[in-house]
Scaffold this active site. Structure first.
Site, PDB file in Angstrom:
ATOM      1  N   CYS A   7      -2.126  10.414  -5.981  1.00 34.30           N
ATOM      2  CA  CYS A   7      -3.217  10.116  -5.042  1.00 34.30           C
ATOM      3  C   CYS A   7      -4.312  11.162  -5.201  1.00 34.30           C
ATOM      4  O   CYS A   7      -4.064  12.352  -5.064  1.00 34.30           O
ATOM      5  CB  CYS A   7      -2.743  10.099  -3.598  1.00 34.30           C
ATOM      6  SG  CYS A   7      -4.154   9.782  -2.496  1.00 34.30           S
ATOM      7  N   LYS A  62       0.836  -1.215   0.000  1.00 29.64           N
ATOM      8  CA  LYS A  62       0.000   0.000   0.000  1.00 29.64           C
ATOM      9  C   LYS A  62       0.871   1.265   0.000  1.00 29.64           C
ATOM     10  O   LYS A  62       1.904   1.313   0.678  1.00 29.64           O
ATOM     11  CB  LYS A  62      -0.883  -0.023   1.259  1.00 29.64           C
ATOM     12  CG  LYS A  62      -1.621   1.269   1.567  1.00 29.64           C
ATOM     13  CD  LYS A  62      -2.780   1.534   0.635  1.00 29.64           C
ATOM     14  CE  LYS A  62      -3.398   2.910   0.897  1.00 29.64           C
ATOM     15  NZ  LYS A  62      -4.360   3.311  -0.162  1.00 29.64           N
ATOM     16  N   MET A  97     -10.063   6.602   0.105  1.00 29.39           N
ATOM     17  CA  MET A  97      -9.462   5.948   1.269  1.00 29.39           C
ATOM     18  C   MET A  97      -8.655   6.946   2.108  1.00 29.39           C
ATOM     19  O   MET A  97      -8.671   6.876   3.339  1.00 29.39           O
ATOM     20  CB  MET A  97      -8.544   4.805   0.825  1.00 29.39           C
ATOM     21  CG  MET A  97      -9.237   3.735  -0.016  1.00 29.39           C
ATOM     22  SD  MET A  97     -10.624   2.977   0.820  1.00 29.39           S
ATOM     23  CE  MET A  97      -9.764   2.012   2.048  1.00 29.39           C
ATOM     24  N   GLY A 127     -12.221   0.046 -12.103  1.00 31.48           N
ATOM     25  CA  GLY A 127     -13.052  -1.043 -12.635  1.00 31.48           C
ATOM     26  C   GLY A 127     -13.397  -0.855 -14.099  1.00 31.48           C
ATOM     27  O   GLY A 127     -12.761  -0.070 -14.811  1.00 31.48           O
ATOM     28  N   GLY A 154      -6.955  -3.972  -9.315  1.00 31.75           N
ATOM     29  CA  GLY A 154      -7.406  -3.290  -8.102  1.00 31.75           C
ATOM     30  C   GLY A 154      -8.835  -3.647  -7.749  1.00 31.75           C
ATOM     31  O   GLY A 154      -9.080  -4.483  -6.881  1.00 31.75           O
ATOM     32  N   THR A 155      -9.791  -3.066  -8.468  1.00 27.28           N
ATOM     33  CA  THR A 155     -11.209  -3.259  -8.144  1.00 27.28           C
ATOM     34  C   THR A 155     -11.587  -4.737  -8.087  1.00 27.28           C
ATOM     35  O   THR A 155     -12.242  -5.190  -7.147  1.00 27.28           O
ATOM     36  CB  THR A 155     -12.085  -2.532  -9.189  1.00 27.28           C
ATOM     37  OG1 THR A 155     -11.786  -1.138  -9.116  1.00 27.28           O
ATOM     38  CG2 THR A 155     -13.557  -2.761  -8.944  1.00 27.28           C
TER      39      THR A 155
HETATM   40  C1  DHB Z   1      -5.356   6.465  -2.274  1.00 28.12           C
HETATM   41  C2  DHB Z   1      -5.959   6.303  -3.482  1.00 28.12           C
HETATM   42  C3  DHB Z   1      -5.176   6.273  -4.600  1.00 28.12           C
HETATM   43  O1  DHB Z   1      -5.710   6.094  -5.825  1.00 28.12           O
HETATM   44  C4  DHB Z   1      -3.806   6.441  -4.484  1.00 28.12           C
HETATM   45  O2  DHB Z   1      -3.026   6.429  -5.539  1.00 28.12           O
HETATM   46  C5  DHB Z   1      -3.235   6.591  -3.276  1.00 28.12           C
HETATM   47  C6  DHB Z   1      -4.018   6.604  -2.170  1.00 28.12           C
HETATM   48  C7  DHB Z   1      -6.128   6.523  -1.047  1.00 28.12           C
HETATM   49  O3  DHB Z   1      -7.121   7.247  -0.989  1.00 28.12           O
HETATM   50  O4  DHB Z   1      -5.712   5.883  -0.078  1.00 28.12           O
END
Ligand code: DHB
Length: 316
Positions: free
Chosen positions: A127, A44, A70, A217, A267-268
């Site tokens: 992000c 992560k 997130m 997705g 991912g999704t």
């Molecule tokens: C998060 C979401 C993302 O797409 C990313 O690249 C990094 C962090 C997140 O919200 O945690």
């Protein structure tokens, strides 16, 4: 037929693994990836200090994809460094995703992971979920400086960059210049499509607390394929591209490879199906390769423009 690929001195077997963010934040999730058929473990996106992330609900899925806000929940580099030796038992490449909350955090986070001996760094400049913080990847000077600083300390460890979908190719051109100049080792496209919203019409409410989130997705596959191909062409096939966006089946993987990807991330669909998704995708990808009688590597960038006007197409 081989579903694997090898680049930057790393062997991806198969060339399918998790996108950073999906099923990769806790020690249990990382072990789950280790035990799965994934071809690598990507941790992560990590900030210098641990974070609990944005308020819940912050993740939503439907039949076409996902929306997330997130807010970078992660255990911090010290904790991941502790977990790393146990992940080695799975004999897969281990990649760290670096997400500084400020430009000067990228080097210290990277240094933690270099000390721990990761196989590659993926610098996340995209992000979309930090309220009030623009995505770094749209600031080319800042992006260049961060990538240069990380490259300078990385030695032989490959350094890649994770990018957002750029809405105009002029941005891809500018980023491609930086990638070439700094000899960035790989490019991951795409991160989720930012500031999207889903609304529940009955409840008359947004599906996540922050209203806006990153889209992933099936919804985003054409966006991802466009970005993979742009970078494949701009970098003349010389810099490996990791395709990410809308992979649900073996055929989706074939499309990413044909566009120019050398490996793919999921991912999704990983969030929906769990880590067993990798065994299914490997099987389906292998079957597609059998039909084509070629290896994964043979497919990279092989899609050509359509020449013939076909009956089913509108004759504009
Ligand atoms: C998060 C979401 C993302 O797409 C990313 O690249 C990094 C962090 C997140 O919200 O945690």
């Amino acid at each position: 037929m081989s579903t694997g690929n090898n680049f930057c001195g790393i062997n991806f077997q198969p060339a399918i693994f998790n996108a950073s963010g999906a099923w990769c934040a806790s020690e249990t999730e990382l072990r789950d990836l280790g035990k799965s058929s994934a071809g690598a473990i990507l941790i992560k996106s990590t900030t210098l200090e641990p974070r609990s992330g944005n308020d819940k609900p912050r993740f939503f899925t439907n039949e076409f994809g996902s929306l997330n806000s997130m807010g970078l929940p992660n255990l911090g580099p010290q904790k991941y460094k502790e977990i790393l030796p146990t992940l080695r038992q799975y004999k897969k490449p281990i990649i760290a995703s670096i997400a500084g909350m400020s430009p000067d955090h990228f080097v210290p986070i990277s240094q933690h992971y270099l000390d721990a001996g990761v196989d590659a760094l993926e610098v996340n400049l995209s992000c979309p979920n930090l309220v009030g913080k623009p995505q770094i990847a749209f600031d080319f000077e800042k992006s260049r400086n961060i990538l240069q600083d990380v490259k300078n300390i990385a030695g032989k460890t490959p350094v890649g960059v994770k990018l957002p979908p750029y809405p105009d190719p002029i941005f891809n051109i500018q980023m491609a210049h930086i990638i070439r100049e700094l000899k960035i080792d790989f490019v991951t496209v795409i991160n989720s499509v930012p500031h999207c919203a889903f609304i529940d019409s009955e409840k008359e409410e947004f599906v996540i607390k922050n209203k806006f989130g990153g889209l992933g997705g099936k919804y985003v596959k054409p966006v991802a394929l466009g970005q993979v191909r742009r970078f494949y062409e701009l970098l003349e096939g010389k810099v490996p591209i990791i395709g990410c966006g809308g992979i649900e089946t073996g055929k989706d993987i074939v499309e990413h490879f044909l566009a120019g990807a050398s490996t793919v991330q999921v991912g999704t669909q990983l969030m929906k199906e769990g880590p067993q998704v990798f065994a299914r995708l490997e099987k389906e990808f292998s079957e597609e390769l059998e039909k084509k009688n070629c290896t994964a590597k043979d497919l990279v960038g092989r899609a050509k423009p359509r020449e013939k006007q076909l009956g089913e197409m509108l004759d504009y």
